[in-house]
Design a protein around this motif. Structure first.
Motif, PDB file in Angstrom:
ATOM      1  N   GLU A 285       4.719  -0.064   7.021  1.00 55.87           N
ATOM      2  CA  GLU A 285       3.957  -0.173   5.769  1.00 55.87           C
ATOM      3  C   GLU A 285       3.276  -1.536   5.641  1.00 55.87           C
ATOM      4  O   GLU A 285       2.137  -1.627   5.175  1.00 55.87           O
ATOM      5  CB  GLU A 285       4.853   0.108   4.565  1.00 55.87           C
ATOM      6  N   LEU A 286       3.973  -2.591   6.050  1.00 57.46           N
ATOM      7  CA  LEU A 286       3.350  -3.915   6.004  1.00 57.46           C
ATOM      8  C   LEU A 286       2.141  -3.950   6.946  1.00 57.46           C
ATOM      9  O   LEU A 286       1.087  -4.516   6.618  1.00 57.46           O
ATOM     10  CB  LEU A 286       4.360  -5.003   6.393  1.00 57.46           C
ATOM     11  N   ARG A 288       0.339  -1.360   7.915  1.00 54.78           N
ATOM     12  CA  ARG A 288      -0.720  -0.523   7.343  1.00 54.78           C
ATOM     13  C   ARG A 288      -1.511  -1.326   6.305  1.00 54.78           C
ATOM     14  O   ARG A 288      -2.742  -1.275   6.266  1.00 54.78           O
ATOM     15  CB  ARG A 288      -0.093   0.718   6.693  1.00 54.78           C
ATOM     16  N   SER A 289      -0.791  -2.084   5.505  1.00 56.45           N
ATOM     17  CA  SER A 289      -1.469  -2.920   4.504  1.00 56.45           C
ATOM     18  C   SER A 289      -2.401  -3.907   5.189  1.00 56.45           C
ATOM     19  O   SER A 289      -3.521  -4.154   4.721  1.00 56.45           O
ATOM     20  CB  SER A 289      -0.430  -3.684   3.674  1.00 56.45           C
ATOM     21  N   MET A 290      -1.943  -4.465   6.312  1.00 50.80           N
ATOM     22  CA  MET A 290      -2.761  -5.461   7.001  1.00 50.80           C
ATOM     23  C   MET A 290      -3.953  -4.830   7.720  1.00 50.80           C
ATOM     24  O   MET A 290      -5.000  -5.477   7.868  1.00 50.80           O
ATOM     25  CB  MET A 290      -1.909  -6.257   7.980  1.00 50.80           C
ATOM     26  N   ILE A 292      -5.602  -2.354   6.521  1.00 52.98           N
ATOM     27  CA  ILE A 292      -6.556  -2.171   5.421  1.00 52.98           C
ATOM     28  C   ILE A 292      -7.220  -3.505   5.088  1.00 52.98           C
ATOM     29  O   ILE A 292      -8.441  -3.597   4.928  1.00 52.98           O
ATOM     30  CB  ILE A 292      -5.844  -1.585   4.181  1.00 52.98           C
TER      31      ILE A 292
END
Lengths: 377, 400
Positions: A285-286, A288-290, A292
């Motif tokens: 998830e971290l 994926r955030s990065m 984006i």
């Protein structure tokens, strides 16, 4: 602030994901790896047919004008499939060099072939004994009338042996410049090999290779600026590919925990393994955030862009290693067989860290810039 | 997709920032920067300033004094509060009992408690944990036996609570008590409100490793609580507690706090470099560590923003939301660790620093570094330890 895909982006995601899941399963990938070229022309034609090879190129050049988010979507799908075709090498990395450096005439001459799946272009830049991920080279470019003569050697050239054209960086009087070189140019020798991640890689030797004035990309001495920009965009793509590979790895692992039985129960009932799976989820998830953040930073100012993209690459270097190692461990022995996808995903994630600057490289770069956040965080 | 806040949200940020600059008393700000312990009077004072502005209990329903803010506004407000070094209100009042009473309270309970809770005219404490019921909260044993006698309809409480934060200051307690032990352990738990002045209550302090006294044991010896003080239904206290432990997602990761601490770390880095405390090799090592922690903070910040944005669309992003507490607390702890390292041997003296030693304003952080580091170990323990969080994620999200 909005992180939803729009309708067109959702369609693109649906299309790319379905293409990979329906046509590029583990056995198709194995088949491609065992072929002489080591990758699938058929899959490449499929990508061309969907228009994905033209994704980042401007519409006037025959492309589709996709931006960072579109590239993220496609690279995530490619990462899920562990595709070894030259999408990253040709469309993402060489494509970024062409978009940011090549003249309209050069783009007109090359881009349509890429979009159609007929031309493979790759960047030949890295050299032995140079700082990794530097934007400098020792290969020489000497003036030769209107044209140039190139001498030197390159390593780590992705899909070098299968390329129709190479973009070669070389140092001349004006600084670093980039040149388009035909694969069959006299004096050019390419030695192909296979990366541990399955992606073909090559060494390139240039001995008195003559190119014309029209081979120069941008102006003489602009190579560093063009490469800097292209590396940033390509890094954002690579981060997205890593997220795809991590997602696939994570899903396979959770499925395995739910099906593998030992001691009369599924091993996913064991807390030690559950917590490791949750650690994987957190890293995913971290990351994926990065991905984006990186995709949305491509149009930011240069300072913010370089910080965000360096941070994203540093993050996936750590997350990719944690997820890859944990996936192999949670699978046990099956994780280290070549006959199962998880081990291959682990290898691709490992390779991604090494490409375009690893975690340490980007952390060091960030430390030098004074961090991820601008002064007065 | 886009990263930026809307012009309206940016204007809102400016409004909050301007208010905080104007309204936050300088001495409170100083205490916050120096990580000094805030007394009850400090917190009450600030809460009343916020309450006068209508911003003390912003996530309560509007009819009870809340603001109809979007998740993004809530996020911005919390971040600006932290960056301005403003104290947070009492979490027991603002985040726990307030929302519970708004949802489950009787009209009489709402009338009696809500406004007073928002203004901290009543200071609440939380009676959940017991010596034998920590992570396994539902195994709590403190009994509430219903009796009807000449004194009226009452519960009589016997037993003990522990780790009761700020019980020594509390006017009232909300807590979980066992009214029935015949069924599943989650059944037969009742959520009660009790006046801390009721005879039979004894509060005993627990000193913690930071040298502070926030935690207490609370003993109940035939404590009589009127049946009107049940929240929700008798035996349904577990459902009430679950609501309390969780639906507000816009600020779980506490990005603002970590950003504020990061800016402190950056200031310390400059200072200790300039004054020669750090060798060049140590400077390089520190720069690398700060880059590392910033990468993770940026990733966590984006993850929190994904959740905020998803909530504006009515939910989703649950995988992202699930990691916020674990990663957010780890981040807060990491920040205190780095400050402690920078304090070095000077940080051994945790007494208020020697006034003769120099400028007070500059050096408060040294004495506070170790206590802050030690006390922040609690954030990965309370409210469901990080290991319990991982159990929950494994079960609910991964289906393991």
């Amino acid at each position: 602030m909005d992180f939803e895909l729009n309708d067109e982006q959702k369609m693109l995601q649906e299309m790319a994901t379905r293409f990979v899941s329906e046509t590029y399963g583990f056995s198709q990938r194995e088949h491609a790896l065992k072929s002489d070229a080591g990758w699938s022309r058929e899959a490449w034609a499929g990508l061309a047919e969907m228009g994905l090879l033209g994704l980042p190129f401007a519409e006037e050049d025959g492309g589709f004008g996709g931006g960072g988010v579109e590239m993220m979507i496609v690279m995530e799908a490619i990462g899920r499939g562990l595709m070894v075709e030259p999408y990253f090498a040709t469309v993402v990395l060489a494509g970024a060099v062409l978009r940011h450096g090549a003249s309209a005439d050069q783009r007109a001459a090359i881009v349509p072939g890429i979009v159609a799946g007929e031309t493979i272009v790759t960047l030949a830049h890295h050299e032995a004994g140079m700082p990794r991920h530097a934007t400098a080279a020792r290969t020489r470019a000497m003036r030769d009338g209107e044209g140039w003569i190139l001498d030197g050697g390159k390593i780590g050239v992705l899909h070098g042996a299968g390329a129709d054209r190479l973009i070669v960086s070389a140092q001349g009087e004006e600084g670093l410049s980039l040149f388009l070189v035909d694969a069959d140019a006299p004096g050019l020798r390419v030695e192909g090999a296979r990366g541990y991640d399955g992606v073909p890689v090559a060494s390139v030797h240039l001995s008195g290779v003559r190119v014309g004035a029209d081979a120069l990309i941008g102006a003489a001495g602009q190579g560093e600026a063009i490469l800097t920009r292209a590396f940033e965009e390509a890094t954002a793509g690579l981060v997205a590919e890593a997220v795809g590979a991590m997602s696939e790895t994570f899903d396979l692992t959770v499925d395995y925990l739910k099906t593998r039985q030992q001691f009369g129960v599924t091993i996913g009932s064991f807390q030690a393994l559950q917590h490791r799976a949750v650690d994987m989820l957190m890293e995913l998830e971290l990351s994926r955030s990065m991905a984006i953040l990186a995709a949305l930073s491509l149009d930011s100012d240069a300072d913010q862009r370089s910080r965000n993209i360096a941070a994203a690459k540093a993050q996936i270097g750590k997350s990719g290693r944690l997820i890859g190692q944990a996936a192999v461990q949670l699978h046990g022995a099956i994780g280290i067989t070549a006959e199962y996808k998880v081990g291959h995903a682990f290898k691709r994630l490992t390779a991604i860290d090494a490409l375009l600057g690893d975690r340490d490289h980007h952390l060091a770069a960030l430390a030098e810039k004074g961090g991820v956040y601008r002064a007065a965080a | 997709m886009k990263l930026d806040f809307t012009p309206e949200e940016t204007a809102f940020r400016d409004e909050v920032r301007a208010f905080l600059k104007e309204a936050l008393p300088g001495d409170l700000r100083r205490k916050m920067i120096d990580r000094e312990h805030l007394g009850k009077e400090d917190i009450v004072r600030w809460q009343r300033i916020l309450n006068a502005r209508g911003w003390a209990v912003t996530h309560w329903p509007v009819e009870y004094g809340g603001q109809a803010w979007t998740p993004a506004q809530r996020y911005i407000f919390q971040e600006e509060m932290a960056l301005a070094h403003a104290p947070e209100g009492s979490p027991f009042n603002v985040n726990m009992i307030g929302p519970v009473l708004c949802k489950f309270g009787t009209p009489a309970q709402k009338e009696k408690f809500l406004a007073a809770t928002a203004n901290i005219d009543i200071w609440w404490c939380q009676g959940f944990s017991e010596p034998g019921a920590g992570s396994d909260l539902a195994s709590l044993k403190t009994t509430a036996v219903r009796v009807k006698d000449s004194g009226g309809d009452h519960y009589v409480l016997n037993g003990q609570k522990i780790w009761t934060t700020q019980a020594q200051h509390a006017d009232w307690m909300f807590g979980l008590f066992r009214t029935d032990s015949s069924g599943r352990k989650q059944q037969g738990i009742t959520f009660l409100l009790l006046d801390m002045k009721t005879p039979g209550i004894t509060v005993r302090p627990i000193e913690t490793i930071d040298g502070g006294h926030d935690a207490n044991e609370v003993f109940f010896d035939d404590v009589r609580v009127p049946v009107d003080n049940v929240v929700g239904e008798e035996g349904k206290g577990w459902d009430v507690a679950k609501h309390l432990l969780g639906s507000e997602r816009s600020g779980i990761a506490r990005i603002g706090l970590s950003k504020e601490r990061l800016s402190q770390l950056r200031a310390l880095e400059r200072r200790l470099t300039d004054d020669g405390t750090l060798t060049p090799a140590e400077q390089a090592r520190l720069a690398h560590k700060l880059a590392e922690v910033e990468v993770e903070l940026r990733a966590l910040e984006l993850t929190q923003l994904r959740v905020v944005a998803a909530d504006a669309h009515g939910g989703g992003a649950n995988a992202a939301a699930s990691i916020l507490k674990v990663k957010g607390t780890e981040m807060q702890q990491r920040m205190t660790e780095l400050v402690l390292e920078l304090a070095g041997p000077a940080g051994l003296a945790t007494a208020p620093h020697d006034p003769a030693g120099g400028d007070d304003a500059e050096d408060g952080w040294v004495a506070a570094a170790a206590p802050f580091y030690f006390t922040m170990r609690k954030v990965s323990i309370f409210g469901g330890s990080n290991e319990i969080q991982k159990n929950i994620i494994a079960k609910t999200l991964l289906g393991l």
